[in-house]
Every structure is written in structure tokens, then in C-alpha cells.
Design a protein around this motif. Structure first.
Motif: not given
Length: 159
Positions: A132-148
Motif C-alpha cells: 500500500e505504501i509503495t504502490g507495488a503488488s504484494s508479490d513485488a514486495v516479496k521479491q524486493h525483500l528477497s533480493r534486498g
């Protein structure tokens, strides 16, 4: 939302919001303060249209994140050496070196990965809230977390 309600919500989120912005700005507390101030002004100017006080944290973090992104887009690419030299006093510089490796590693992450990692691990937001904060999908956030996490692991193991 009334002025008093707005002030109450700001006081309740101020420390966490500033901590998030300082980390997002890789330790540059002056920039974080500028972004926080601009974010609070934007929020105050639009608080009449804000209807859900339970979502104030996500709303203000979203405004701060957007303000940071807009600042990065308009940032000068080159900085004069004298500007950098004058920017830090000796006392500030010594205390900032404590987390230099972490800030350097965070700074090397793409902004979306850095934001997701900071919101998840520093602020305790859920994946859905970060989306919600970033305007991304939940799957995208999971991917960002994993990559980060993977990027940070590699960068910090070298430090």
C-alpha cells in the motif's frame, strides 16, 4: 480530520517516520528532516480529505516515500567538494561512521528494495502494508525483500 487529530497522529508516528526516512536517505539526517517536513506539510494540506485515521501511518509513510522518490529524481548528479566538506561537522561525522557499512550497503540497493527492507525490518510493516505504501503488488514486495536481503547479505559479508 481536525487539526488536533492531525497533531496527535503526527506526534504518535514522528519517531518511526523519521527513523525510516534517515535510513531511506542512507544516514543523511538533514535530507531526512527536509523530506519529513515537506511530507508533513503535504499531509496537513490534504488532511481534510483523509477519512481513515486508522491508516494514518501508512498514509504518511506513503507521502514520505513519494516525496523521497521525487527528490531523488530532481537531485543534482554532481556535488561540489566544498559542499560535501562543509556539510558535516567533526562531531556529526564521528557518530555517523558507526553505521557506515550498513548505510553504504543500503545505498547500493535499488530504491524499491531498500524501501521494502527498511519498512519490513525497521518499522515492522506487513507485506500488504508495504504494498500500500509503495504502490507495488504484494508479490513485488516479496521479491524486493528477497533480493534486498540477498544483496545486503553479500555486501555486508565483504565489509
Amino acid at each position: 480530520m481536525t487539526r488536533e487529530q492531525f497533531i496527535t497522529h503526527v506526534e504518535g508516528t514522528q519517531k518511526a517516520f523519521r527513523r525510516f526516512l534517515v535510513a531511506l536517505c542512507c544516514g543523511d539526517s538533514s535530507l531526512a528532516d527536509d523530506i519529513a517536513q515537506e511530507s508533513y506539510i503535504k499531509a496537513y494540506l490534504s488532511c481534510d480529505s483523509f477519512r481513515n485515521p486508522n491508516k494514518f501511518n501508512a498514509w504518511i509513510f506513503r507521502i514520505g516515500y513519494t516525496t523521497f522518490i521525487n527528490h531523488k529524481r530532481s537531485e543534482k548528479i554532481f556535488t561540489d567538494y566544498s559542499e560535501v566538506n562543509d556539510r558535516f561537522s567533526q562531531d556529526e561525522t564521528d557518530s555517523q561512521f558507526r553505521y557506515q557499512d550498513l548505510h553504504t550497503a543500503l545505498n547500493s540497493l535499488p530504491v524499491k528494495e531498500r524501501t521494502s527492507v527498511l519498512l519490513y525490518y525497521m518499522e515492522g510493516y506487513s507485506i500488504k502494508e508495504i504494498a500500500e505504501i509503495t504502490g507495488a503488488s504484494s508479490d513485488a514486495v516479496k521479491q524486493h525483500l528477497s533480493r534486498g536481503r540477498n544483496h545486503l547479505r553479500g555486501l555486508l559479508s565483504k565489509a
